[in-house]
Design a protein around this motif. Structure first.
Motif, PDB file in Angstrom:
ATOM      1  N   ALA A 185      39.660  41.527  46.461  1.00 35.93           N
ATOM      2  CA  ALA A 185      40.487  42.246  46.667  1.00 35.93           C
ATOM      3  C   ALA A 185      41.659  42.110  45.538  1.00 35.93           C
ATOM      4  O   ALA A 185      41.466  40.527  44.553  1.00 35.93           O
ATOM      5  CB  ALA A 185      41.419  41.385  48.275  1.00 35.93           C
ATOM      6  N   ALA A 186      42.143  42.560  44.738  1.00 39.70           N
ATOM      7  CA  ALA A 186      43.383  41.672  43.607  1.00 39.70           C
ATOM      8  C   ALA A 186      44.698  42.702  44.386  1.00 39.70           C
ATOM      9  O   ALA A 186      44.845  43.764  44.160  1.00 39.70           O
ATOM     10  CB  ALA A 186      43.090  42.453  42.589  1.00 39.70           C
ATOM     11  N   ALA A 200      49.534  49.496  38.189  1.00 40.57           N
ATOM     12  CA  ALA A 200      47.951  49.482  38.971  1.00 40.57           C
ATOM     13  C   ALA A 200      46.686  50.009  38.627  1.00 40.57           C
ATOM     14  O   ALA A 200      45.987  49.696  39.411  1.00 40.57           O
ATOM     15  CB  ALA A 200      48.256  51.457  40.027  1.00 40.57           C
ATOM     16  N   CYS A 201      46.809  50.104  36.961  1.00 40.22           N
ATOM     17  CA  CYS A 201      46.090  50.284  36.224  1.00 40.22           C
ATOM     18  C   CYS A 201      45.044  49.072  36.313  1.00 40.22           C
ATOM     19  O   CYS A 201      43.686  48.700  36.497  1.00 40.22           O
ATOM     20  CB  CYS A 201      45.563  50.847  35.018  1.00 40.22           C
ATOM     21  SG  CYS A 201      44.508  51.638  33.853  1.00 40.22           S
ATOM     22  N   VAL A 202      46.054  47.981  36.094  1.00 42.29           N
ATOM     23  CA  VAL A 202      45.559  46.799  35.942  1.00 42.29           C
ATOM     24  C   VAL A 202      44.859  45.685  36.771  1.00 42.29           C
ATOM     25  O   VAL A 202      44.051  45.405  36.811  1.00 42.29           O
ATOM     26  CB  VAL A 202      46.711  45.550  35.490  1.00 42.29           C
ATOM     27  CG1 VAL A 202      45.883  44.004  35.086  1.00 42.29           C
ATOM     28  CG2 VAL A 202      46.987  45.748  33.755  1.00 42.29           C
ATOM     29  N   LEU A 206      41.541  44.719  37.791  1.00 48.36           N
ATOM     30  CA  LEU A 206      40.854  43.347  37.855  1.00 48.36           C
ATOM     31  C   LEU A 206      39.453  43.266  39.403  1.00 48.36           C
ATOM     32  O   LEU A 206      38.968  42.260  39.594  1.00 48.36           O
ATOM     33  CB  LEU A 206      41.834  42.831  38.569  1.00 48.36           C
ATOM     34  CG  LEU A 206      43.296  42.415  37.469  1.00 48.36           C
ATOM     35  CD1 LEU A 206      44.188  41.330  38.358  1.00 48.36           C
ATOM     36  CD2 LEU A 206      42.473  40.951  36.838  1.00 48.36           C
ATOM     37  N   ARG A 207      40.004  44.155  40.472  1.00 43.93           N
ATOM     38  CA  ARG A 207      38.941  44.760  41.049  1.00 43.93           C
ATOM     39  C   ARG A 207      37.530  44.693  40.253  1.00 43.93           C
ATOM     40  O   ARG A 207      36.227  44.601  41.172  1.00 43.93           O
ATOM     41  CB  ARG A 207      39.136  45.628  41.494  1.00 43.93           C
ATOM     42  CG  ARG A 207      40.716  45.690  42.929  1.00 43.93           C
ATOM     43  CD  ARG A 207      40.327  47.050  43.819  1.00 43.93           C
ATOM     44  NE  ARG A 207      41.891  46.574  44.356  1.00 43.93           N
ATOM     45  CZ  ARG A 207      42.827  47.351  44.602  1.00 43.93           C
ATOM     46  NH1 ARG A 207      42.996  48.699  43.424  1.00 43.93           N
ATOM     47  NH2 ARG A 207      44.105  47.316  45.089  1.00 43.93           N
ATOM     48  N   ALA A 208      37.135  45.361  39.377  1.00 47.10           N
ATOM     49  CA  ALA A 208      36.259  45.442  39.032  1.00 47.10           C
ATOM     50  C   ALA A 208      35.079  44.500  37.992  1.00 47.10           C
ATOM     51  O   ALA A 208      34.266  44.215  37.291  1.00 47.10           O
ATOM     52  CB  ALA A 208      36.083  46.698  37.792  1.00 47.10           C
ATOM     53  N   VAL A 209      36.191  43.437  37.883  1.00 48.92           N
ATOM     54  CA  VAL A 209      35.999  42.147  37.024  1.00 48.92           C
ATOM     55  C   VAL A 209      34.895  41.109  37.850  1.00 48.92           C
ATOM     56  O   VAL A 209      34.948  41.334  39.575  1.00 48.92           O
ATOM     57  CB  VAL A 209      36.864  41.068  36.889  1.00 48.92           C
ATOM     58  CG1 VAL A 209      36.374  39.298  36.666  1.00 48.92           C
ATOM     59  CG2 VAL A 209      37.620  41.531  35.500  1.00 48.92           C
ATOM     60  N   ARG A 210      33.767  40.273  37.922  1.00 50.30           N
ATOM     61  CA  ARG A 210      32.739  39.267  38.182  1.00 50.30           C
ATOM     62  C   ARG A 210      32.845  38.165  37.370  1.00 50.30           C
ATOM     63  O   ARG A 210      33.464  38.186  36.291  1.00 50.30           O
ATOM     64  CB  ARG A 210      31.844  40.442  37.868  1.00 50.30           C
ATOM     65  CG  ARG A 210      30.370  39.284  38.906  1.00 50.30           C
ATOM     66  CD  ARG A 210      29.127  40.281  39.238  1.00 50.30           C
ATOM     67  NE  ARG A 210      27.878  39.830  40.650  1.00 50.30           N
ATOM     68  CZ  ARG A 210      28.755  40.426  41.454  1.00 50.30           C
ATOM     69  NH1 ARG A 210      29.461  41.062  42.086  1.00 50.30           N
ATOM     70  NH2 ARG A 210      27.877  39.779  42.695  1.00 50.30           N
ATOM     71  N   PHE A 211      32.610  37.582  38.157  1.00 48.98           N
ATOM     72  CA  PHE A 211      32.472  35.847  38.266  1.00 48.98           C
ATOM     73  C   PHE A 211      31.524  34.968  38.509  1.00 48.98           C
ATOM     74  O   PHE A 211      30.858  36.057  39.090  1.00 48.98           O
ATOM     75  CB  PHE A 211      34.128  35.014  39.004  1.00 48.98           C
ATOM     76  CG  PHE A 211      35.169  35.736  39.033  1.00 48.98           C
ATOM     77  CD1 PHE A 211      35.851  34.407  37.485  1.00 48.98           C
ATOM     78  CD2 PHE A 211      36.278  36.265  39.420  1.00 48.98           C
ATOM     79  CE1 PHE A 211      37.011  35.568  37.306  1.00 48.98           C
ATOM     80  CE2 PHE A 211      37.474  36.917  38.805  1.00 48.98           C
ATOM     81  CZ  PHE A 211      37.854  35.930  37.592  1.00 48.98           C
ATOM     82  N   PRO A 212      31.523  34.166  38.059  1.00 51.52           N
ATOM     83  CA  PRO A 212      30.231  33.318  39.283  1.00 51.52           C
ATOM     84  C   PRO A 212      30.310  33.046  39.616  1.00 51.52           C
ATOM     85  O   PRO A 212      31.185  32.931  40.368  1.00 51.52           O
ATOM     86  CB  PRO A 212      29.558  31.795  37.815  1.00 51.52           C
ATOM     87  CG  PRO A 212      31.254  32.594  36.462  1.00 51.52           C
ATOM     88  CD  PRO A 212      31.986  33.534  36.999  1.00 51.52           C
ATOM     89  N   PRO A 213      29.501  32.762  40.954  1.00 53.44           N
ATOM     90  CA  PRO A 213      29.087  33.115  41.960  1.00 53.44           C
ATOM     91  C   PRO A 213      30.128  30.735  42.376  1.00 53.44           C
ATOM     92  O   PRO A 213      30.028  30.285  41.353  1.00 53.44           O
ATOM     93  CB  PRO A 213      28.343  32.125  43.349  1.00 53.44           C
ATOM     94  CG  PRO A 213      27.200  32.687  41.954  1.00 53.44           C
ATOM     95  CD  PRO A 213      27.801  32.695  40.313  1.00 53.44           C
ATOM     96  N   PRO A 214      31.370  31.044  42.937  1.00 53.72           N
ATOM     97  CA  PRO A 214      32.111  29.957  43.526  1.00 53.72           C
ATOM     98  C   PRO A 214      31.783  29.074  43.799  1.00 53.72           C
ATOM     99  O   PRO A 214      30.829  28.705  44.778  1.00 53.72           O
ATOM    100  CB  PRO A 214      33.875  30.158  43.931  1.00 53.72           C
ATOM    101  CG  PRO A 214      33.303  31.885  43.886  1.00 53.72           C
ATOM    102  CD  PRO A 214      32.360  32.299  43.883  1.00 53.72           C
ATOM    103  N   ALA A 215      32.416  27.812  43.134  1.00 58.53           N
ATOM    104  CA  ALA A 215      31.267  26.738  43.608  1.00 58.53           C
ATOM    105  C   ALA A 215      31.939  26.181  45.040  1.00 58.53           C
ATOM    106  O   ALA A 215      33.344  26.620  45.859  1.00 58.53           O
ATOM    107  CB  ALA A 215      31.984  25.172  43.333  1.00 58.53           C
TER     108      ALA A 215
END
Length: 222
Positions: A185-186, A200-202, A206-215
């Motif tokens: 969700a963003a 809306a575009c940003v 942001l919804r397509a961004v991927r992070f490493p698995p959070p601790a």
């Protein structure tokens, strides 16, 4: 297309991206360029377009072609670094960014140096996480979002009246990140951007961004 015509296609695509955003027309121009790409400028333009579309694997491949054709192209290595950071390979991103620093050593560009420090901090945070830490380390978040800068900027450039406008506007957002690092969700929490469509575009990017698995599992970023 001859060299001069390829330059026209690159320039037109860049102009459309700035005035209308990542439209289908830009995509069509890039498809034309892809068929006849020959030099580092062609491949670098194509690589940046892939990053705007948040397709880092293809962007990295094209950036490497550009660096092979012109080993002195700092911007090409910069794009390769961003592609690797989007893929969460911070060690690889730092390696390419170090080349940019070496190429620009005489100019001593502070932005180039700060990006290298950020990527190295992100690499360290992932490779050697603190046992008591939870969520995502700030250098990791900053490196991931910074790698998608071209995608975010493409959302906003058409709303800016001048190049100086970029520094005048800010946007804050809240992200929900699941245990695998996907954004579930963003939403924008505040913004001074001059157009709702840019916000809306940003958010969509942001919804397509991927992070490493959070601790410690799922986390919230704001």
């Amino acid at each position: 297309l001859e060299p001069n015509n390829r330059a026209v296609v690159r320039g037109l695509a860049s102009l459309l991206l700035m005035t209308k955003g990542a439209t289908p027309e830009v995509g069509e121009l890039m498809e034309q360029l892809q068929k006849v790409a020959r030099d580092s400028d062609d491949y670098h333009a194509l690589a940046r377009w892939e990053l705007v579309q948040q397709r880092p694997e293809r962007g990295w491949e094209l950036a490497l072609r550009a660096t092979a054709l012109d080993p002195g192209c700092g911007n090409c290595f910069q794009t390769a670094a961003a592609a690797k950071a989007q893929q969460l390979d911070f060690a690889g991103a730092a390696r390419y960014q170090r080349v940019v620093v070496n190429l620009s050593a005489e100019q001593a560009n502070p932005n180039v140096l700060s990006r290298l420090r950020l990527l190295e901090a992100a690499r360290s945070s992932v490779a050697e996480p603190r046992p008591t830490s939870k969520g995502l380390a700030k250098p990791v978040v900053d490196a991931v979002l910074g790698a998608s800068y071209v995608a975010f900027r493409a959302c906003c450039e058409r709303a800016f009246e001048s190049k100086d406008d970029e520094a005048k506007h800010v946007m804050a957002a809240r992200l929900e990140v699941d245990a695998q690092g996907a954004v579930t969700a963003a939403e924008s929490t505040s913004s001074t951007l001059p157009a709702a469509t840019s916000v809306a575009c940003v958010v969509e990017k942001l919804r397509a961004v991927r992070f490493p698995p959070p601790a410690g599992g799922a986390t919230r970023l704001s």
